[in-house]
Design a protein around this motif. Structure first.
Motif, PDB file in Angstrom:
ATOM      1  N   ASN A 184       0.537  -1.638   0.502  1.00  0.00           N
ATOM      2  CA  ASN A 184      -0.142  -0.405   0.287  1.00  0.00           C
ATOM      3  C   ASN A 184       1.531   1.225   0.638  1.00  0.00           C
ATOM      4  N   GLY A 199      -0.633   4.406   0.959  1.00  0.00           N
ATOM      5  CA  GLY A 199      -1.864   4.750   0.181  1.00  0.00           C
ATOM      6  C   GLY A 199      -2.099   5.851  -1.415  1.00  0.00           C
ATOM      7  N   ASN A 206     -12.668   9.077   0.786  1.00  0.00           N
ATOM      8  CA  ASN A 206     -12.742  10.337   1.533  1.00  0.00           C
ATOM      9  C   ASN A 206     -11.178  11.239   1.039  1.00  0.00           C
ATOM     10  N   ALA A 211      -6.106   6.078   1.263  1.00  0.00           N
ATOM     11  CA  ALA A 211      -6.724   5.213   0.977  1.00  0.00           C
ATOM     12  C   ALA A 211      -5.888   4.134   0.862  1.00  0.00           C
ATOM     13  N   ALA A 212      -5.813   2.707   0.388  1.00  0.00           N
ATOM     14  CA  ALA A 212      -5.803   2.111   0.067  1.00  0.00           C
ATOM     15  C   ALA A 212      -6.365   1.345  -1.156  1.00  0.00           C
ATOM     16  N   THR A 214      -7.958  -1.449  -2.303  1.00  0.00           N
ATOM     17  CA  THR A 214      -8.827  -2.252  -1.161  1.00  0.00           C
ATOM     18  C   THR A 214     -10.084  -1.095  -0.873  1.00  0.00           C
ATOM     19  N   ASP A 215      -9.583  -0.433  -0.269  1.00  0.00           N
ATOM     20  CA  ASP A 215     -10.599   0.830   0.031  1.00  0.00           C
ATOM     21  C   ASP A 215     -11.379   1.730  -1.069  1.00  0.00           C
ATOM     22  N   PHE A 216     -10.638   1.673  -1.372  1.00  0.00           N
ATOM     23  CA  PHE A 216     -11.123   2.330  -3.158  1.00  0.00           C
ATOM     24  C   PHE A 216     -12.925   1.323  -3.715  1.00  0.00           C
ATOM     25  N   SER A 218     -13.873  -1.540  -2.013  1.00  0.00           N
ATOM     26  CA  SER A 218     -15.061  -1.348  -0.820  1.00  0.00           C
ATOM     27  C   SER A 218     -15.710  -0.291  -0.893  1.00  0.00           C
ATOM     28  N   ALA A 219     -15.662   1.027  -1.107  1.00  0.00           N
ATOM     29  CA  ALA A 219     -16.324   1.665  -1.560  1.00  0.00           C
ATOM     30  C   ALA A 219     -17.189   2.370  -2.314  1.00  0.00           C
ATOM     31  N   TYR A 371     -14.664  -9.696  -2.221  1.00  0.00           N
ATOM     32  CA  TYR A 371     -14.627  -8.917  -3.381  1.00  0.00           C
ATOM     33  C   TYR A 371     -15.098  -9.720  -4.981  1.00  0.00           C
TER      34      TYR A 371
END
Length: 774
Positions: A184, A199, A206, A211-212, A214-216, A218-219, A371
């Motif tokens: 990351n 990140g 946000n 952000a990682a 994977t956060d991207f 998921s969102a 995912y």
């Protein structure tokens, strides 16, 4: 004698003063009249100027010579918007929206106490008759891809994404070329001192946080947006070391401790430029102690296990380049090196793919229970093959100092795509993600050869040795050809979208109107007019000269080549049809500027209408600033995707739609080669569609002028039609939201006719949506 001289002097003084008198020979005090005051007159005085027009002002003084003037424009009390612009010669250009008045002042450039002003009344244009609008319900052009309503995730926030209801969101940009999914970590390259950081700063959901990937994902999944990721082809990623030996300083490619004397630093991290302005690691090196090495600081980055090792081939084969040129021998080395590192069809197994960088990354998403694969709706729907290879030797010069070549881009893309598709056969792949007009047709190696060794013209087309070595095929065409051959070799389609970045906004006063605020009305007109670069065969721009390869039908030996209509969407479609049939088309970065304004919203709505009418398959907007500051542009997307706040959408089947200065006497054919049926689109653009879910006809009409226009919309080839259309509108009257208007009356077809009509007055700079039931 002395007394005589004194008396004579006194007489002279009295004569000059013209004020001596009295008896007894005495001299009285002189009386002086003050000189008349010098006044400045600004002409014309108190004029009324129509919004959208300009006015030339002059200034004169009542006596003495005329000075040079500094011109200024000030608003009335309480006005916080734009006031327009005035040139150094006194040419005033109006704003939109506009206050009732402004004050124009001329001040002497050498004496600030010498000035004059006049009040200018700004008048809205009177309501006028607009073009003839036609939507042919009997002529369905094609399906409208929902993926044209996409955005880049850079600086995107959740609230904006919900308002615009974007269909796809892209993880892309310069920093993604160096992203290390395992750690990351990425590197900002030349964008910010070649520093590593954790990140992806500024990414959805946000933009104020890190952000990682994977956060991207998921969102985006939670918001119902498809994900477009980016995998490196460049060959290097961040090594994850975000702190140098000093502890607090980020790891970077050109730390001051190793390379002292650079031109600029962020803390201890340098910009990699020598004092003479040249780039470290290119043709010259710093003369400072330590110099600037070819690959920057070895502690900052590492090479990836790219399957074709195209970057390594480039470095190996171009190591002895002189002056930036590549010999035929070196080009042959590139071709054989790249091909030798490609796996055979039998070797391209799941295990092989998982052992590559890109295949390993895709597999980590596919096998994660949170995912899954592309078609799961939770994974990554598609992948870009890196980002803008034309600038690898500039933005990423610390790890990629040589210009990219045909073979590096082609084989790097094919091998990366093979790994992605082997790891996830349901994923889509987009390439070659080229952003630069000349790079569409020539490799960066060719471009730099032309600049440096292309006598006598020194143009990008002057010495195209790389293109010549590849059969004279334009770069993007060659990439597509090779992907088609790879499909035969590997038994699967490896490229789904031919993808470019389409920065086609026009220029105003020498500067591009992209990535700027709205500006005055002249700049706004340039912005709106430049959307024609996407489709219009009659539109030219100085930034788009003809490619001028020797086999081109319009080739010229002159150093001053004529301009060429870019027609970006038809050009993409032509490349696909010619070189790799079945490939879809994509523009996943574009920006026409003014995104904070009604003018930017009007322009963006026009762009989306063009994408739908001309059949582009995928598009993602690159922002000018954070999306919260681009509320008007979010509303331009909403008119197509969320016009009522309940995610009601524009139709999904494009209908032939025309805006013409004269009534049509034949069928409406907006995509005809001569574009004869779009002569009125400079005033009103019209885009119609059929909505499959309820058979409603949806029509977007965009007023590009600064005054209201009344036009009649003809709905051709309808049998039954509702008596009233629902109307939704976005304008400067309310920049916070789309406003539902009173219904519009639809006049049904007369006896023996199949054409219904609707007459409406469209406000200045507005977007109007009609929803007409059938």
């Amino acid at each position: 004698m002395a007394r005589k001289l004194a008396a004579l002097v006194g007489l002279v003084v009295c004569a000059v003063a013209a004020g001596c008198g009295g008896g007894g020979g005495g001299v009285t005090a002189a009386t002086t009249n003050p000189p008349p005051a010098v006044t400045v007159t600004v002409s014309p005085a108190a004029p009324s100027v129509t919004i959208g027009a300009s006015q030339q002002f002059t200034a004169t003084v009542s006596s003495g010579s005329t000075p040079s003037w500094n011109w200024t424009v000030t608003p009335p009390s309480g006005w916080s918007g734009d006031v327009g612009t005035i040139s150094s010669s006194g040419l005033y250009q109006t704003p939109y929206p506009a206050p009732a008045t402004v004050t124009v002042t001329a001040t002497s450039a050498t004496n600030t106490s010498l000035s004059g002003s006049t009040t200018v009344t700004l008048s809205a244009p009177a309501t006028a008759s607009g073009p003839h609008l036609t939507v042919d319900a009997g002529n369905q052009l094609h399906s409208i891809s929902p993926l044209i309503y996409g955005a880049n995730g850079w600086q995107l926030d959740a609230a904006s994404a919900a308002t615009a209801n974007f269909s796809v969101v892209r993880w892309g940009g310069d920093a993604t070329s160096r992203y290390n999914y395992k750690l990351n970590s990425t590197n900002s390259a030349a964008d910010w001192y070649f520093e590593n950081f954790t990140g992806q700063n500024g990414a959805y959901p946000n933009p104020g946080a890190t952000a990682a990937f994977t956060d991207f994902v998921s969102a985006a999944d939670a918001a119902g947006m498809q994900v477009l990721g980016t995998v490196p082809v460049l060959g290097w990623v961040s090594n994850g070391n975000t702190n140098n030996n000093s502890g607090a300083t980020p790891a970077c490619s050109f730390p001051q401790s190793t390379y002292p004397g650079q031109t600029k630093y962020d803390g201890a991290c340098g910009n990699g430029l020598c004092p003479n302005g040249s780039a470290c690691g290119t043709k010259t090196t710093c003369t400072n102690s330590g110099g600037c090495s070819l690959l920057g600081d070895s502690n900052a980055v590492k090479i990836t296990s790219q399957q074709a090792l195209a970057a390594a081939c480039t470095m190996n084969c171009s190591a002895s380049m002189a002056g930036g040129s590549m010999s035929a021998t070196q080009m042959g080395c590139m071709q054989s090196c790249s091909a030798a590192n490609m796996p055979t069809a039998a070797q391209a197994t799941a295990a092989w793919a998982q052992g590559t960088w890109s295949g390993g990354w895709v597999n980590s998403i596919v096998t994660n229970a949170a995912y899954g694969n592309a078609v799961s709706g939770k994974g990554v729907a598609m992948w870009d093959l890196d980002n803008e290879p034309a600038w690898w030797d500039a933005v990423h010069r610390d790890v990629h100092p040589s210009p990219s070549t045909y073979d590096e881009v082609t084989w790097g893309d094919i091998s990366t795509a093979l790994a992605i598709k082997t790891a996830d056969p349901t994923a889509k792949v987009n390439g070659p993600v080229i952003d630069y007009w000349w790079n569409y047709f020539y490799s960066k190696q060719d471009i730099e050869n032309g600049w440096g060794h292309g006598s006598p013209c020194y143009q990008p087309w002057s010495n195209p040795a790389d293109r010549i070595a590849h059969g004279g095929v334009p770069l993007i065409g060659y990439v597509l050809q090779q992907f088609q051959q790879a499909e035969s070799a590997y038994g699967m389609r490896l490229l789904d979208y031919v993808t470019i970045h389409g920065y086609a906004a026009g220029t105003y006063n020498g500067n591009a109107v992209s990535f700027t605020t709205a500006g005055d009305t002249a700049e706004q007109m340039v912005r709106m007019n430049s959307t024609r670069a996407l489709w219009d065969p009659t539109y030219t721009d100085k930034n788009f000269p003809q490619p001028n390869y020797t086999t081109d039908t319009n080739y010229t030996s002159s150093c001053n080549v004529p301009l060429q209509a870019p027609q970006l969407v038809p050009m993409l479609q032509s490349w696909a049809a010619t070189y790799y049939p079945g490939t879809k088309t994509s523009i996943d970065e574009y920006n026409f500027g003014g995104l904070e304004s009604i003018n930017g919203a009007v322009t963006q709505a026009d762009v989306l209408g063009i994408f739908g009418q001309y059949g582009l398959d995928l598009a993602t907007l690159w922002p000018t600033d954070v999306y919260t500051k681009q509320g008007p542009t979010n509303q331009a997307f909403a008119i197509y995707r969320n016009y009522d706040g309940a995610k009601s959408a524009f139709g999904d089947k494009a209908l032939a739609s025309c805006s013409t200065t004269a009534a049509l006497t034949s069928a409406c054919t907006p995509t005809a080669p001569q574009a004869a049926d779009e002569t009125g689109q400079g005033q009103l653009s019209v885009y119609g569609a059929l909505r499959s879910s309820d058979s409603a006809i949806t029509v977007v009409v965009i007023n590009k002028t600064f005054g209201p226009l009344t036009s009649t919309l003809s709905l051709a080839n309808v049998s039954t039609i509702g008596a009233s259309a629902s109307v939704y509108q976005y304008s400067s009257a309310n920049l916070a939201q789309i406003v539902k208007q009173s219904g519009a009356t639809v006049t049904p077809p007369a006896s023996g006719s199949t054409t219904a009509t609707l007459t409406y007055t469209f406000p200045a700079q507005s977007i109007t949506l009609f929803v007409i039931p059938q």
